[in-house]
Design a protein around this motif. Structure first.
Motif, short mmCIF file in Angstrom:
data_model
loop_
_atom_site.label_atom_id
_atom_site.label_comp_id
_atom_site.label_asym_id
_atom_site.label_seq_id
_atom_site.Cartn_x
_atom_site.Cartn_y
_atom_site.Cartn_z
N LYS A 83 0.86 -1.20 0.00
CA LYS A 83 0.00 0.00 0.00
C LYS A 83 0.89 1.24 0.00
N HIS A 84 0.30 2.37 -0.35
CA HIS A 84 1.02 3.64 -0.28
C HIS A 84 0.00 4.76 -0.19
N SER A 85 0.48 5.93 0.21
CA SER A 85 -0.37 7.11 0.22
C SER A 85 0.32 8.16 -0.64
N SER A 86 -0.46 8.93 -1.40
CA SER A 86 0.17 9.96 -2.23
C SER A 86 0.54 11.18 -1.39
N GLY A 87 0.22 11.17 -0.12
CA GLY A 87 0.68 12.25 0.75
C GLY A 87 -0.45 13.10 1.28
N GLY A 88 -0.37 13.42 2.57
CA GLY A 88 -1.38 14.28 3.18
C GLY A 88 -0.97 14.61 4.60
N GLY A 116 9.36 12.92 5.38
CA GLY A 116 8.48 14.07 5.19
C GLY A 116 8.80 14.70 3.84
N LEU A 117 7.76 15.14 3.16
CA LEU A 117 7.94 15.73 1.84
C LEU A 117 7.17 17.05 1.84
N ASP A 118 7.92 18.16 1.76
CA ASP A 118 7.33 19.50 1.83
C ASP A 118 6.46 19.57 3.10
N ILE A 167 16.18 11.99 -5.37
CA ILE A 167 15.28 12.98 -5.98
C ILE A 167 14.31 13.53 -4.92
N PHE A 168 13.84 12.62 -4.05
CA PHE A 168 12.90 12.97 -2.99
C PHE A 168 13.45 14.10 -2.11
N LYS A 169 14.73 13.96 -1.75
CA LYS A 169 15.32 14.95 -0.82
C LYS A 169 15.41 16.33 -1.47
N VAL A 170 15.61 16.37 -2.78
CA VAL A 170 15.66 17.67 -3.46
C VAL A 170 14.24 18.22 -3.65
N ARG A 171 13.30 17.36 -4.05
CA ARG A 171 11.92 17.84 -4.25
C ARG A 171 11.35 18.42 -2.96
N ASP A 172 11.72 17.80 -1.85
CA ASP A 172 11.20 18.21 -0.54
C ASP A 172 11.34 19.71 -0.31
N ALA A 181 3.75 13.56 -12.62
CA ALA A 181 4.84 12.71 -13.13
C ALA A 181 5.82 12.36 -12.01
N LEU A 182 6.17 13.34 -11.20
CA LEU A 182 7.18 13.09 -10.16
C LEU A 182 6.62 12.22 -9.04
N ILE A 183 5.36 12.42 -8.68
CA ILE A 183 4.76 11.57 -7.64
C ILE A 183 4.61 10.14 -8.18
N THR A 184 4.17 10.02 -9.43
CA THR A 184 4.04 8.68 -10.03
C THR A 184 5.40 7.97 -10.00
N GLY A 185 6.45 8.64 -10.43
CA GLY A 185 7.79 8.02 -10.46
C GLY A 185 8.23 7.62 -9.07
N SER A 186 8.04 8.52 -8.13
CA SER A 186 8.50 8.28 -6.77
C SER A 186 7.75 7.10 -6.14
N ILE A 187 6.43 7.13 -6.24
CA ILE A 187 5.65 6.07 -5.58
C ILE A 187 5.80 4.74 -6.32
N MET A 188 5.63 4.75 -7.62
CA MET A 188 5.60 3.46 -8.33
C MET A 188 6.98 2.81 -8.39
N SER A 189 8.06 3.62 -8.37
CA SER A 189 9.39 2.99 -8.35
C SER A 189 9.56 2.21 -7.04
N LYS A 190 9.08 2.79 -5.94
CA LYS A 190 9.20 2.08 -4.65
C LYS A 190 8.28 0.87 -4.60
N LYS A 191 7.06 1.02 -5.15
CA LYS A 191 6.13 -0.12 -5.11
C LYS A 191 6.65 -1.27 -5.96
N ALA A 209 -3.36 17.87 0.96
CA ALA A 209 -2.75 16.92 0.02
C ALA A 209 -1.97 17.67 -1.05
N TYR A 210 -1.23 16.93 -1.87
CA TYR A 210 -0.50 17.60 -2.96
C TYR A 210 -1.42 17.94 -4.11
N MET A 211 -2.48 17.16 -4.28
CA MET A 211 -3.41 17.42 -5.37
C MET A 211 -4.54 18.31 -4.82
N1 URA Z 1 4.84 9.70 -1.50
C1 URA Z 1 5.98 9.35 -2.14
O1 URA Z 1 6.58 8.33 -1.85
N2 URA Z 1 6.41 10.15 -3.11
C2 URA Z 1 5.79 11.28 -3.48
O2 URA Z 1 6.25 11.95 -4.39
C3 URA Z 1 4.61 11.64 -2.80
C4 URA Z 1 4.15 10.82 -1.81
#
Ligand code: URA
Length: 443
Positions: A83-88, A116-118, A167-172, A181-191, A209-211
């Motif tokens: 599972k994952h969360s897109s952030g909130g 933590g992201l942003d 990439i996460f640390k810089v986006r933060d 695109a960046l959230i998709t890459g970040s989440i789906m690469s880990k999944k 949330a980010y969206m």
């Molecule tokens: N969770 C992540 O792992 N990456 C994102 O970019 C946002 C939420």
């Protein structure tokens, strides 16, 4: 050269798979600098990507490290679901709750989460407040923990999705988080790096949330589902309403304490509980452990109430180096802030809504979040007993309890929280459900 690829994206060109792979390889081996990562992610943020570029980015980020192989582990592969969360704001603790609950229901959950992201928190910062917990284990240690306890939560490491780590640390800290695109890459690469047989992802929208809108969240959900299907795994995306803080706390150690209180049954915020059960039930159905959502929800509720999810959490914490019997001892073990005092509002009334992003930014302003890549954060800083939409607040009903390092930061945090919460003299309309919609995609 990285600057040529960055220039093409700056100029709104579509990048090729090879160009994207070259950037991700350079990020991984250090040839692409943090400045170039910042420029690349900002170009993507501003100019967007095609679906082909998103798929290429996610797969290149997955392939920046190892992909786990569960054959020979003895686990039935159908039971490996993540599972994952897109952030909130307040949302990431749901992972700390769902992973042990799903494990208690017979699933195996190899979860790679984030920091933590942003303005949103991260599971790995929360777990850093647990003494001894190894958030970057070797893949063999991580796999053993999953096999023996049913679940493990770690961050991306130098061996698993390492490009996301960088990439996460810089986006933060470069205002480049809110990009499909960046959230998709970040989440789906880990999944995809932990090779589950299916994933359930909550995709939030609203001020926390980010969206910003449900339509944006739907676009993100479709994008991640497309990458999942392309990589051969089914996914369920739950669109969630994160227009307010989720649960009762925001921060690192304080959200671990909320997790423990939830699992032990001492305190369960109803919206958080609804989301925990909804996500776990989808995972159970994807794994084929129950035939439908109603039965899966009943199984999840039963494993929560009989204490087996709490027991799994104990085992998961201990398997990655944390203390034994953590659930029973968390209140003594977790670090505490120097100043802990309630924040009362300037007027009495009802909570009509809140700017949850401003709450997340208040955490950063008071030392609980990062301002630069890799900054240390204070794990004790946070908010507890956070008011919910519809609550009455006033002189004897605080907005929250604020945990800070000193008086000056307490004053700063209190004024930000007072500004973030809208108070109305009349009863506001009831909050809508936490889960707004559901998207399912099969390969
Ligand atoms: N969770 C992540 O792992 N990456 C994102 O970019 C946002 C939420």
């Amino acid at each position: 050269m990285p600057q040529e690829v960055i220039r093409r994206k700056r100029d709104k060109q579509e990048l090729t798979e090879a160009e994207i792979a070259s950037i991700v390889e350079g990020v991984t081996d250090g040839r692409v600098s943090e400045g170039q990562i910042g420029a690349f992610t900002m170009a993507i943020y501003l100019n967007g990507t095609t679906i082909d570029e998103r798929v290429a980015l996610a797969l290149a980020m997955r392939d920046s490290g190892r992909v786990l192989d569960w054959s020979g582990s003895g686990i039935d592969p159908r039971l490996i679901i993540d599972k994952h969360s897109s952030g909130g704001v307040g949302d990431e603790k749901i992972t700390l709750l769902v992973v042990p609950l799903a494990a208690a229901c017979g699933l195996f959950v190899p979860n790679l989460s984030g920091w933590g992201l942003d303005y949103c928190g991260g599971e790995m910062d929360m777990l850093a407040s647990v003494p001894g917990y190894d958030g970057a284990p070797k893949p063999e240690t991580y796999m053993r923990a999953v096999i023996e306890t049913g679940g493990a939560i770690s961050g991306p490491t130098s061996e698993l999705a390492p490009a996301d780590m960088k990439i996460f640390k810089v986006r933060d800290v470069t205002a480049t988080v809110e990009s499909v695109a960046l959230i998709t890459g970040s989440i789906m690469s880990k999944k995809l790096a932990t090779a589950p047989n299916g994933v359930v992802i909550t995709v939030g929208s609203g001020s926390g949330a980010y969206m910003a809108t449900v339509d944006d969240a739907r676009e993100l959900a479709e994008s991640m589902a497309e990458v999942g299907a392309g990589a051969g795994i089914p996914s369920v995306m739950l669109l969630t309403d994160l227009d307010a803080v989720l649960g009762t706390s925001v921060g690192s150690a304080v959200e671990v304490q909320e997790t423990v209180d939830f699992l032990s049954g001492a305190c369960r915020d109803p919206r958080a509980k609804e989301l925990v059960i909804a996500v776990t039930a989808e995972m159970i159905v994807l794994a084929g452990v129950a035939p439908d959502i109603a039965e899966a929800r009943a199984l999840g509720e039963a494993r929560l109430d009989d204490g087996s999810a709490a027991e799994r959490f104990d085992r998961m914490i201990a398997a990655l180096g944390g203390p034994a019997d953590f659930v029973a001892r968390a209140a003594d073990i977790l670090p505490k802030a120097a100043v802990i005092r309630p924040v009362v509002p300037e007027t009495n009334g009802y909570v009509a809504g809140m700017n949850a992003k401003a709450v997340g930014l208040a955490l950063i302003a008071t030392g609980g979040g990062r301002k630069r890549p890799g900054d240390p954060i204070d794990l004790t800083v946070g908010f507890t007993d956070f008011c919910q939409v519809g609550n009455t607040v006033g002189a004897d009903r605080p907005l929250c309890v604020l945990h800070t390092r000193n008086e000056a930061e307490w004053e700063e945090g209190a004024s930000r929280i007072r500004a973030a919460v809208d108070i109305s003299p009349t009863v506001p309309p009831a909050q809508g459900p936490i889960v707004i919609d559901r998207i399912e995609r099969r390969p």
